[in-house]
Design an enzyme around this catalytic site. Structure first.
Site, PDB file in Angstrom:
ATOM      1  N   VAL A  85       6.575 -16.178 -11.839  1.00  0.00           N
ATOM      2  CA  VAL A  85       7.041 -15.803 -10.507  1.00  0.00           C
ATOM      3  C   VAL A  85       6.750 -14.329 -10.276  1.00  0.00           C
ATOM      4  O   VAL A  85       6.693 -13.526 -11.201  1.00  0.00           O
ATOM      5  CB  VAL A  85       8.551 -16.083 -10.331  1.00  0.00           C
ATOM      6  N   VAL A 106       0.586 -11.981  -8.349  1.00  0.00           N
ATOM      7  CA  VAL A 106      -0.272 -10.889  -8.814  1.00  0.00           C
ATOM      8  C   VAL A 106       0.464  -9.561  -8.732  1.00  0.00           C
ATOM      9  O   VAL A 106       0.421  -8.745  -9.650  1.00  0.00           O
ATOM     10  CB  VAL A 106      -1.575 -10.845  -7.987  1.00  0.00           C
ATOM     11  N   SER A 130      -4.629 -14.394  -4.181  1.00  0.00           N
ATOM     12  CA  SER A 130      -6.054 -14.115  -4.343  1.00  0.00           C
ATOM     13  C   SER A 130      -6.363 -13.757  -5.795  1.00  0.00           C
ATOM     14  O   SER A 130      -5.465 -13.503  -6.597  1.00  0.00           O
ATOM     15  CB  SER A 130      -6.474 -12.958  -3.430  1.00  0.00           C
ATOM     16  N   VAL A 172     -14.496  -4.823  -6.840  1.00  0.00           N
ATOM     17  CA  VAL A 172     -15.252  -4.984  -5.591  1.00  0.00           C
ATOM     18  C   VAL A 172     -14.528  -5.868  -4.585  1.00  0.00           C
ATOM     19  O   VAL A 172     -15.146  -6.494  -3.721  1.00  0.00           O
ATOM     20  CB  VAL A 172     -16.661  -5.554  -5.883  1.00  0.00           C
ATOM     21  N   HIS A 180      15.096  20.207   5.622  1.00  0.00           N
ATOM     22  CA  HIS A 180      14.243  21.270   5.070  1.00  0.00           C
ATOM     23  C   HIS A 180      14.860  21.770   3.769  1.00  0.00           C
ATOM     24  O   HIS A 180      16.077  21.955   3.693  1.00  0.00           O
ATOM     25  CB  HIS A 180      14.139  22.440   6.059  1.00  0.00           C
TER      26      HIS A 180
END
Length: 467
Positions: A40, A43, A142, A269, A443
Site C-alpha cells: 500500500v 510508487v 505508472s 526519461v 518577518h
C-alpha cells in the site's frame, strides 16, 4: 447502494490517488474495497516521493556540514554509513505504509491483495476470487519508461527504483539520462554524497514546463554545485565492461558521437501508465495508444460507472494531482457535485535550492494573449535566506498588466515547495498582486519573498532597487 453488488466502490490501486479515493468513499457511507498487488502507498510512498526526499535530506545535511565552518561550527569524524542510510530511508517508508494500512482499518476499507483484472464492467478478478462493484475506480499508477539500448539491471544501469538503493561505495561517476525532476533530484543526491554527476537531456532545455528564467537560474546553481548539464544530447546504447558502463552519447544537433565511461547510469526519461494485467477492454474502457485511460472532469471514463485517476489517467503524473482526483471520483460516486476544476497544479523539483512553480509561465501567459508584467525578488536580498546560507535564486511573479490578476509564481529557493502553497491558494481565489502585497507576512521568513515579488511587480519593492 450495494444492491446485488459486493461493494459500492472498488478501487484498483492503493497509491496516493487510490487510498484517498477509498478512504473518502468509505467516509461518505459507501461500502468500499481497495485492491493492491504490491505494498500500500504505491510508487510514491514505497519507491518514489518519500524515499527520494529522505535521501535528498541526508545528502543535503552532509553537504551543509561541509560549509558549517563558515559560521564557526566544525565537525570531526564525519563518515557516511551507507547501510545505515538505506535502513533509515526504508524505516520511513515502513512507517508511512503502515499508516495507510491503519487508515484503511479505521475507515472500514477492505484491502484485497493481488492482481486485479476486469472480467466485465462490474466484475474484477483478484487472484482466484471475483468481486462485483457498482462503481470501479482505476488508480493503477505508472512505471518508469524504458529507453532502447539501455537495459536496466538495477545495479549499474538503474531506473528511479534502483537509484534509491545507494551502493557502497558511492559510484565515482554517475550519468543521469533525462533532465527532468527525477534526473535532477537523484543527480543532487549522488553529487552531494561524492559522485561526479552528468545530466544529459534530449530537449534544448531541462525541466520542461517550468518558467524559462527560473530554469536558467536553477541550471546555473546546479552547475555551480558541480553537476554537469548537457542539453540536446541522447544516449544511444550502453555496454557494461570491467571498468564501468560505456555509454555512446550523440549530439542531437550535429550527430557527433562520443563514448564516456560511468560507474552507474540512471535512466530517467519519464514514466508510462501501468495497465498490465488489468484487461480494461473486458469492461469496454477506452485506452489510448500511449496506454492512458482518459477521464472527464468528474474522472469518469467512457463507461460512466468506471473512473480513472492519477498517473494512469494522464499527465501531469504527480501524486498531489492523483490525490485530488481520487477525492473527486469518490464524491461524484456519492452523488456530490464534484469535479476536477483546479486552476493550476503545482510542480516541484525537491533539490536544494528547490525549483517550484504554479500557474502560467511568462511565455504561456503571453501565448494566451495576456499582456503581462513581472515582479522578481532575489533571495540575495532576503535576510532569512542569508541566515540559512541560501541566497541563490529568486521569486518571480507573473501578473496581468491591466487587472493586476496573479497568473503564475515561479520560485528558486530553499523550501520553495512550502512557499508555493500561498501562491496556489492565491491563484485559486483569483487574487491580485495587490492582495498579496496588502497581506502582512511574518518577518523574517522566506515566505515574505512572495510579498516582495508582488510589490516588485508594482515597482514598489522596499528591499531592492525597482527597475
Amino acid at each position: 447502494m450495494t444492491n446485488n453488488f459486493d461493494y459500492d466502490v472498488l478501487v484498483i490501486g492503493a497509491g496516493p490517488g487510490g487510498y484517498h479515493a477509498a478512504i473518502r468513499a468509505s467516509q461518505l457511507g459507501l461500502k468500499t474495497a481497495c485492491v493492491e498487488r504490491g505494498a500500500v502507498g504505491g510508487v510514491c510512498l514505497n519507491i518514489g516521493c518519500i524515499p527520494t526526499k529522505a535521501l535528498l535530506h541526508a545528502a543535503e545535511t552532509m553537504q551543509a556540514s561541509k560549509h558549517a565552518a563558515e559560521f564557526g561550527l566544525t565537525f570531526s569524524g564525519q563518515a557516511l554509513d551507507i547501510a545505515r542510510l538505506n535502513g533509515w530511508k526504508d524505516s520511513i517508508v515502513k512507517k508511512l505504509t503502515g499508516g495507510v494500512s491503519g487508515l484503511f482499518k479505521a475507515n472500514k476499507v477492505t484491502l484485497l491483495t493481488g492482481q486485479a483484472s476486469f472480467v466485465d464492467d462490474h466484475t474484477v478478478q483478484v487472484g482466484d476470487k471475483t468481486y462485483t462493484a457498482a462503481n470501479i475506480i482505476i488508480a493503477t499508477g505508472s512505471d518508469p519508461a524504458k529507453l532502447p539500448g539501455l537495459e536496466v539491471d538495477q545495479q549499474q544501469i538503474v531506473d528511479s527504483t534502483g537509484a534509491l538503493v545507494m551502493p557502497d561505495p558511492v559510484p565515482a561517476r554517475m550519468l543521469c539520462v533525462g533532465g527532468g525532476v527525477i534526473g535532477f533530484e537523484f543527480a543532487q543526491v549522488y553529487n552531494n554524497l561524492g559522485s561526479q554527476v552528468k545530466i544529459i537531456e534530449f530537449l534544448p532545455s531541462v525541466i520542461p514546463g517550468a518558467d524559462a528564467d527560473a530554469v536558467k537560474e536553477f541550471s546555473k546553481i546546479m552547475s555551480r554545485q558541480g553537476i554537469e548539464i548537457v542539453t540536446q544530447m541522447k544516449a544511444n546504447r550502453a555496454e557494461k565492461k570491467s571498468d564501468g558502463v560505456h555509454v555512446e552519447l550523440e549530439n542531437v544537433k550535429t550527430g557527433e558521437k562520443t563514448t564516456e565511461v560511468f560507474d552507474r547510469v540512471l535512466v530517467a526519461v519519464g514514466r508510462r501508465p501501468r495497465t498490465d494485467g488489468l484487461n480494461p477492454e473486458q469492461a469496454g474502457v477506452t485506452v489510448t495508444e500511449r496506454g492512458f485511460i482518459p477521464a472527464d472532469k468528474q474522472q469518469r471514463t467512457n463507461v460512466p460507472h468506471i473512473f480513472s485517476i492519477g498517473d494512469v489517467a494522464g499527465n501531469p503524473m504527480l501524486a498531489h494531482k492523483a490525490m485530488k482526483e481520487g477525492l473527486v471520483a469518490a464524491e461524484v460516486i456519492a452523488g456530490k457535485p464534484a469535479e476536477q476544476d483546479a486552476v493550476a497544479i503545482p510542480g516541484v523539483v525537491y533539490t536544494n535550492p528547490e525549483l517550484a512553480w504554479v500557474g502560467l509561465t511568462e511565455a504561456e501567459a503571453q501565448e494566451k494573449g495576456y499582456e503581462v508584467k513581472t515582479g522578481v525578488f532575489p533571495m540575495s536580498a532576503s535576510g532569512r535566506a542569508m541566515t540559512l546560507q541560501a541566497t541563490e535564486g529568486f521569486v518571480k511573479m507573473v501578473v496581468e498588466k491591466d487587472t493586476d490578476l496573479l497568473l503564475g509564481v515561479h520560485i528558486v529557493a530553499p523550501h520553495a515547495s512550502d512557499m508555493l502553497a500561498e501562491a496556489g491558494l492565491a491563484l485559486e481565489m483569483a487574487a491580485t498582486a495587490t492582495d498579496i502585497s496588502l497581506t502582512i507576512h511574518a518577518h523574517p521568513t522566506l515566505g515574505e519573498s512572495i510579498l516582495e515579488a508582488a510589490e516588485a511587480s508594482h515597482k514598489q519593492a522596499i528591499h531592492i532597487v525597482n527597475r
